[in-house]
Write an enzyme that holds these catalytic residues in place. Structure first.
Site: not given
Length: 907
Positions: A529, A593, A647
């Site tokens: 994203r 992450s 994350d």
């Protein structure tokens, strides 16, 4: 003339549909806890929870009490996949003094007959399971127990009603063992009564052995009754809502409350008044062969008295109760033989009929037996409709197992019944299967199924036992996690620690003054994203986000590092173009992450790929540099990369923006990880002792040094060995969404190999790694989901499951996900306890920011996790706060906090 006379006995389809609706209402009443006491149709749970699946085997005994003879059977069931069995029986009379004497005499007689049978078959020295067919209404609380509610069928034995008949049989058997033992020898007869079965249930089970679609049993003989497999969630009288149970309707009493009064004729009333149990079993008295002959006699008597038959001459036979029997009615309805049978029977009864008399009598018999078939069809149609509704099917195929003299010997009855049933339920394709010795072999089948289920239960319990973690084991996991956390913080042990405790250089949480426009990148799974985040401070404090999602193809996930980062920059370029901000040099937070070793907030060296990524030339490299290089190669725009973010840290920061007490972040989704604010003085691998810094524990590697090998199962080892990174991230492989479905798949394969699932057939789809996604666990374990829907999910996966299979699959999913939540809770308890000790307080209040699909979507994970933390860290009051987009919004907030702290530092 006869038609006019018996007009009320001729029932139209509209009347039958009405009877069907009335019976359905009675069934619902019988199943409800509050309405059952006043229901006439008692809907008795039989505790038979499973039909034969063809894998039953062994040698069983059965005894059968309920008709004019008592029977003992020896049944051998062969597991040869041909559904073959062998039945040997012996018949014993049931003398009047026994069936109308006292209970002790009755059960002594049964024990005598059974032991005589064992003697003749040379079975004295074998320990055999025994099934007891007892064809009278009983209230059961388990399979091997039954309290007699009332005698029926001319039985009137004193002292048995309201007592447990299995217990009475056991006592009689114990007492009679002694009679077989020569002086000085030990008793060698060993019988175990495993199941009490109604003959109707026995019929269903016998037919169910030959046809696995059979889920209804029907008796139409001296008595009448039906049973069927009901969904547990509808049976209020029994605890639990998983699976199905056979319900013995005891439908003979339908109408005892007056519900059929409009259909009962003067002859029905007269017959009832003259019976042994006036006002009881009214439906049975309109249907069963025990009463139809008598009904014909009463009609003929009245017609003769009115001069319509036999020239008005009433013979002794017409005046004698019971003189006309069902065998006479059946014989008179053999139309192929014309009127000869009718004439012969009536002559034997001294009635001397004319041809017109014979035609009229034959017609009376037809109307009486046809009404019986019609009423029976209406009630059976109600059961079939209920089964179809339970399964939510538009059209259903099913089999009805059937037994009883009326059905078997009457020349027209079966044909009439089939025809009417098919007319009343056109959306059910019904096969009628005649039972062979349903009451005897059926009891053996119930016993065989109970035996199979008990053996299966042992095997399933053995397979799932390692997933049941005691409180002591969980405390041990918590303590080991605490030890590993300390190792990861210490300079001399950090290199070899399995929990890496990586410093993030995030040294503060949001204070509300953050503001500006920020870009965030989020890479952590199969999607990537790009976000634009606008943060406002002051009284109108808010965070606005705009984002776009891009896919990362497998060939890029597992290609070269350069290809991966070029793909990422391509996605950023598309987004900047889309938002119209290509020229602005915005501060950027990069949520990456994967385990990184950071030397500062904007430097992150990849320790190792997880979650299916395998891009080459990345491990050991600074991911920020790789991103900068890729931007430089594209040469279209420039960005200020302020922070590389995990994350988990983003999750903590997002919740920290709402709740300043949030100092822990937890991810329970595809991966599993925790971060928390640690005192600088405890972080030996970073210079300085003032303030705090967020530590990214990377706890997924906990156990890679073998410290939790004692709780790893063979299934965990198989999942680990088949993964992209064998020997790594062992704790994550026991707790995260990416692996739970695969653990379940390994267990299902093992249980199938043992013949406990899917008929022992491992389907192609079950062999496919990754077929069992964790989302299926969440769906299967949903409390709102009926087993039918579980079966549908399994069918989507190409797994053709029975109801029993679905129960086992649900249980396996529950064991795996509960262990995951408990292990996660044990790890988190170690963190909150550490925070409490850091603060030096007796009692700690703290918030944990949580994200991840497992925590959010699984029906029980979050509850079990919270309960485990509370149990293992009782001095900590932990609030769990769901994070709203930790990896996107969180990255922007970290960037904003870093900018704020940087500006403060400069000033």
């Amino acid at each position: 003339q006869v038609d006019r006379y018996l007009y009320h006995m001729r029932l139209s389809d509209d009347v039958l549909l009405d009877v069907m609706a009335r019976f359905q209402a009675e069934m619902v009443k019988g199943l409800g806890r509050d309405t059952n006491p006043t229901a006439t149709v008692k809907m008795l749970p039989s505790f038979v929870r499973s039909l034969p699946d063809g894998s039953e085997k062994g040698e069983f005994l059965a005894v059968d009490l309920g008709g004019s003879q008592f029977r003992a059977h020896q049944v051998k069931v062969f597991d040869d996949r041909k559904q073959s069995s062998q039945l040997e029986s012996k018949f014993y009379p049931t003398p009047k003094e026994v069936v109308q004497g006292n209970g002790v005499e009755l059960f002594d007689y049964i024990a005598d007959c059974l032991l005589d049978f064992m003697e003749t078959k040379n079975l004295k020295h074998k320990k055999l399971p025994l099934g007891f067919t007892f064809s009278f209404p009983c209230k059961q609380t388990k399979l091997e127990e039954g309290v007699l509610l009332a005698w029926t069928k001319h039985f009137k034995v004193r002292g048995v009603q309201d007592t447990d008949v299995v217990n009475s049989l056991r006592k009689a058997l114990q007492k009679h063992k002694a009679s077989f033992i020569p002086a000085g020898e030990e008793p060698d007869i060993d019988l175990d009564v495993l199941a009490l079965v109604n003959d109707t249930v026995g019929t269903m089970m016998t037919c169910g052995y030959d046809d696995q679609r059979c889920e209804v049993g029907l008796i139409i003989g001296t008595g009448t009754n039906a049973c069927y497999m009901e969904e547990m969630r509808h049976i209020d009288l029994v605890e639990g809502d998983e699976g199905r149970m056979c319900i013995n309707t005891e439908w003979g009493a339908f109408g005892d409350d007056g519900a059929l009064d409009d259909l009962r004729t003067e002859f029905d009333r007269e017959l009832d008044l003259g019976s042994l149990n006036p006002g009881k079993q009214l439906f049975e008295k309109m249907i069963s062969s025990l009463y139809l002959g008598e009904l014909v006699r009463l009609i003929l008597l009245k017609m003769t008295k009115e001069g319509l038959l036999f020239n008005g001459k009433v013979s002794t036979a017409l005046l004698t109760k019971g003189k006309i029997e069902m065998k006479h009615v059946s014989a008179m309805e053999k139309y192929k033989e014309g009127l000869s049978n009718t004439k012969e029977i009536l002559t034997e009864l001294n009635l001397f009929p004319s041809e017109e008399d014979c035609i009229a009598v034959q017609h009376v018999c037809t109307i009486v037996s046809f009404r019986s078939a019609n009423l029976c069809a209406a009630a059976l149609a109600a059961i079939l409709t209920r089964l179809r509704d339970n399964k939510k099917l538009l059209r259903m195929r099913t089999t009805v197992g059937i037994d009883g003299g009326l059905y078997k010997t009457h020349p027209q009855y079966a044909k009439r019944l089939h025809k009417v049933v098919r007319r009343l339920v056109p959306n059910c394709d019904v096969r009628f299967l005649l039972s062979v010795s349903g009451s005897g072999k059926g009891a053996a089948m119930v016993t065989a199924v109970a035996y199979r289920l008990a053996a299966q239960r042992k095997q399933i319990d053995a397979a799932l036992a390692p997933f049941l973690l005691s409180l002591e084991t969980l405390r041990e996991v918590k303590n080991k996690m605490r030890t590993e956390l300390e190792y990861g913080l210490k300079r001399e042990t950090q290199a070899s620690a399995s929990v890496k405790m990586l410093p993030t250089y995030v040294c503060g949480t949001p204070d509300g003054t953050e503001k500006g426009k920020f870009l965030a990148l989020d890479l952590g799974g199969t999607n990537f994203r790009v976000l634009l985040v606008k943060i406002k401070s002051g009284r109108r404090r808010s965070v606005q986000m705009y984002n776009k999602i891009f896919a990362i193809p497998l060939e890029i996930m597992q290609g070269t590092g350069e290809e991966l980062f070029d793909h990422i920059v391509q996605c950023i370029a598309d987004f900047l173009e889309y938002m119209g901000i290509k020229g602005a040099r915005l501060p950027l937070g990069f949520t990456f992450s994967f385990p990184c070793r950071q030397a500062s907030i904007d430097k992150g060296t990849l320790v190792g790929w997880t979650k299916g990524f395998k891009a080459t030339d990345c491990e050991g490299e600074d991911v920020v540099d790789m991103l900068r290089e890729a931007i430089r190669r594209r040469n279209e725009f420039d960005l200020d990369i302020v922070a590389v973010v995990n994350d988990t840290v983003g999750t903590m920061m997002t919740c920290g923006y709402e709740d300043p007490n949030c100092e822990i972040g937890l991810i329970a989704g595809t991966g599993s990880n925790v971060c928390y604010m640690e005192d600088m003085k405890n972080i030996e691998i970073v210079e300085g002792n003032e303030g705090k810094m967020c530590i990214n524990t990377e706890w997924g590697g906990f156990g890679d040094n073998g410290c939790i090998n004692n709780i790893r199962t063979k299934y965990d080892k198989e999942v680990d060995e088949g993964s992209l990174n064998p020997g790594k991230q062992r704790y994550e492989k026991m707790t995260s969404g990416m692996y739970l479905g695969e653990i379940v798949r390994q267990i299902l394969i093992d249980l199938t190999k043992q013949g406990l699932l899917f008929r022992g057939q491992i389907s192609e789809s079950l062999r496919k790694r990754g077929i069992f996604e964790t989302k299926f666990l969440s769906q299967i374990e949903s409390d709102r989901l009926a087993l039918l829907q579980v079966r549908r999910i399994l069918q989507q996966l190409g797994l053709d499951s029975t109801c029993d299979d679905s129960i086992i699959v649900k249980e396996v999913c529950g064991a795996v996900s509960k262990r995951a939540a408990q292990l996660c809770g044990a790890g988190l308890a170690a963190i909150v306890e550490k925070k409490r000790e850091n603060r030096g307080v007796e009692h700690l209040q703290i918030t944990v920011g949580v994200d991840g699909t497992l925590y959010k979507l699984h029906p029980h994970f979050s509850r079990v996790l919270r309960e485990t933390v509370k149990e293992l860290a009782p001095q900590c009051d932990v609030t769990f706060m769901l994070s709203e987009d930790g990896s996107g919004k969180g990255a922007a907030l970290i960037t904003a906090v870093a900018k704020r702290l940087h500006n403060v530092g400069q000033k």
